[in-house]
Design a protein around this motif. Sequence first.
Motif, PDB file in Angstrom:
ATOM      1  N   CYS A  23       0.860  -1.177   0.000  1.00 47.98           N
ATOM      2  CA  CYS A  23       0.000   0.000   0.000  1.00 47.98           C
ATOM      3  C   CYS A  23       0.903   1.236   0.000  1.00 47.98           C
ATOM      4  O   CYS A  23       1.718   1.398   0.904  1.00 47.98           O
ATOM      5  CB  CYS A  23      -0.898  -0.024   1.234  1.00 47.98           C
ATOM      6  SG  CYS A  23      -2.066   1.340   1.318  1.00 47.98           S
ATOM      7  N   ILE A  56      -4.971  -0.554   3.835  1.00 47.01           N
ATOM      8  CA  ILE A  56      -5.872  -1.636   3.415  1.00 47.01           C
ATOM      9  C   ILE A  56      -5.746  -2.812   4.374  1.00 47.01           C
ATOM     10  O   ILE A  56      -4.731  -2.975   5.055  1.00 47.01           O
ATOM     11  CB  ILE A  56      -5.582  -2.129   1.976  1.00 47.01           C
ATOM     12  CG1 ILE A  56      -4.183  -2.775   1.880  1.00 47.01           C
ATOM     13  CG2 ILE A  56      -5.762  -1.003   0.970  1.00 47.01           C
ATOM     14  CD1 ILE A  56      -3.932  -3.516   0.562  1.00 47.01           C
ATOM     15  N   THR A  91     -10.366  -1.267   1.725  1.00 48.26           N
ATOM     16  CA  THR A  91      -9.729  -0.003   2.086  1.00 48.26           C
ATOM     17  C   THR A  91     -10.168   0.441   3.481  1.00 48.26           C
ATOM     18  O   THR A  91     -11.338   0.389   3.831  1.00 48.26           O
ATOM     19  CB  THR A  91     -10.060   1.099   1.070  1.00 48.26           C
ATOM     20  OG1 THR A  91     -11.479   1.220   0.964  1.00 48.26           O
ATOM     21  CG2 THR A  91      -9.487   0.771  -0.289  1.00 48.26           C
TER      22      THR A  91
END
Length: 187
Positions: free
Chosen positions: A76, A81, A123
Amino acid sequence: MLFQKTLISEVVLVVAKRIGDHRGYFSETFREDEFLQNVGGFKFVQDNQSLSAEVGTIRGLHFQLDPRAQGKLVRCVAGAILDVAVDIRVGSPTYGQHVKAELTADNGHQLWVPPGFAHGFCTLEPNSIISYKVTDYYSHEHDRGLLWNDPELDIEWPFDAEAAVLSAKDKLQPKLADLQATFVYKA
């Protein structure tokens, strides 16, 4: 780099060392020699990046069939996430089980998801961006999925089905019980 085995030993959390000072930090995010020594001889052929604007966006659980199966090294680069890998190798002692890891821009961790696993993420922050290396090219013909909230998988997502932001495709994926035997575990 540290390579930490997870509860499913083939799935590996990669923790990159950060060297920092008042300007910020420097970090090696991939070294072929260390990856080979700690994970195995996988060749990466494509880098992908995706942006998910809304918190609660779920992408997955995706995989590609042989002979175009993909391993993924996921990180990420903005936001945060919850990354998930599900073992879909028939005959595996961990078949249908999953591993989760929180990947954030701040922690810099990466998750190695080998071929034979379905992969997805949710997310936790707006405008989350993931970048990932894959071991084979995308193939629409071999692209498949698994239902993200199949009760048999027992994945504790941070959002329920009503709050999750999903593609039409991901809402209609099959459950594990309906999945054709696509990968076979090799001890």
